[in-house]
Design an enzyme around this catalytic site. Structure first.
Site, mmCIF file in Angstrom:
data_model
loop_
_atom_site.group_PDB
_atom_site.id
_atom_site.type_symbol
_atom_site.label_atom_id
_atom_site.label_comp_id
_atom_site.label_asym_id
_atom_site.label_seq_id
_atom_site.Cartn_x
_atom_site.Cartn_y
_atom_site.Cartn_z
ATOM 1 C CD GLU A 9 -1.881 -2.411 1.210
ATOM 2 O OE1 GLU A 9 -2.788 -3.169 1.142
ATOM 3 O OE2 GLU A 9 -0.715 -2.701 1.786
ATOM 4 C CG HIS A 28 -9.101 -7.459 8.493
ATOM 5 N ND1 HIS A 28 -8.414 -8.200 9.442
ATOM 6 C CD2 HIS A 28 -8.546 -7.722 7.291
ATOM 7 C CE1 HIS A 28 -7.331 -8.779 8.846
ATOM 8 N NE2 HIS A 28 -7.480 -8.301 7.644
#
Length: 328
Positions: free
Chosen positions: A60, A129
């Site tokens: 990322e 998450h």
């Protein structure tokens, strides 16, 4: 009008802007060959090719840096994160480069880029998450933050962000809403950032929310209606800039405010709304502003703990009755 899913509304927005402007491109993990982790980008590789729909490594920070550099050189990237939880790895580029470049360059270098993907919990995905990040990114000057609850708003706001915004835009969706359907116009339209929307008019209490918690807010309003309580429901849509004026005008009418959000309570979006409304509208309030947030703890995996940690309709109804001084 046509009824399409949330994911189709996002896809339409990107397709239309990519057809209009060849500077726009999409990049992220599995957006191309796999048609997107949530099938938002389905068919886009076939139409636009691998130079404009780009599969990235699981890195990322690296691919966000490439996109930020491209934006500073005149392109208009759309970066998809598989989840905003993974974007924490890229926050150096979002916080230290994208958000600050216009100021650091004395207004010479803008960064027209959209960072988008699902945010918050989606059931039993565990603590790493399941974080909602609106308040974190809204706390960063130089960023605009959008958090949408339906396909109509998603398409109009995403098109606006891609086409017109010269500042970096953080665009937050929800995994559990990608299959939701809504009415979307056939003709082209844009929605200005920074404008909240009154989804339901009412006269007794104002309920403010955003993203998937709008389902809780609307559900609570429906239950309250059965008991003779008329709730006005406002969808923020944009977290920064925050349209607290629309909330204030509603509170002038209802004299009560309840905020429903998926954030942790400390320094949350509801904290900022509460400050602004008590500062500008104290004399209109007939009860303290109340809020319901996620539990002040990481979200656990067990379904019973997930249910306890997140706002729901019954607890929201109970809270509204408290600000109405009604019997429980």
């Amino acid at each position: 009008m046509r009824q399409i899913t949330f994911r189709e509304a996002l896809r339409d927005a990107m397709n239309e802007e990519m057809r209009r402007d060849d500077r726009v491109f999409l990049m992220g993990e599995e957006v191309a060959e796999y048609n997107g982790a949530y099938k938002v980008s389905q068919g886009m590789l076939q139409e636009f090719g691998a130079r404009r729909v780009i599969d990235t490594p699981i890195a990322e920070l690296g691919f966000t840096a490439i996109a930020v550099g491209a934006a500073q050189r005149g392109l208009r990237p759309v970066v998809e994160y598989m989840t905003w939880n993974f974007a924490t790895l890229a926050i150096d580029q979002i916080l230290n480069t994208a958000s600050k470049m216009l100021a650091m360059s004395g207004g010479q270098i803008s960064c027209p880029i959209v960072f988008r993907g699902p945010n918050g919990s989606a059931g039993q995905l565990g603590a790493q998450h399941s974080t909602a990040f609106e308040s974190l990114y809204a706390n960063i000057p130089g960023l605009k933050v959008v958090s949408v609850s339906n396909g109509y708003d998603a398409k109009g706001l995403l098109k606006q962000a891609i086409r017109y915004e010269e500042d970096p835009v953080v665009f937050m969706e929800s995994e559990v809403m990608y299959g939701d359907k809504s009415e979307v116009p056939e003709e082209e339209y844009y929605i200005e950032l920074g404008k909240a929307d009154i989804k339901k008019e009412g006269k007794d209490v104002t309920i403010v929310s955003f993203n998937k918690m709008m389902k809780v807010a609307m559900g609570a309003a429906a239950e309250l209606e059965k008991e003779g309580v008329s709730a006005e429901v406002i969808d923020l849509r944009t977290i920064r800039p925050l349209d607290w004026q629309t909330i204030l005008e509603s509170v002038k009418k209802t004299n009560r405010l309840v905020i429903v959000e998926e954030q942790w309570p400390f320094a949350s979006v509801s904290s900022e709304i509460t400050y602004q409304i008590q500062k500008e509208g104290f004399d209109y309030l007939d009860a303290p502003i109340r809020r319901i947030t996620a539990a002040d703890a990481p979200l656990h995996y067990a379904p019973n703990l997930v249910a306890l940690a997140l706002p729901d309709v019954p607890r929201t109804v109970k809270l509204v009755k408290e600000v109405m001084y009604l019997k429980k």
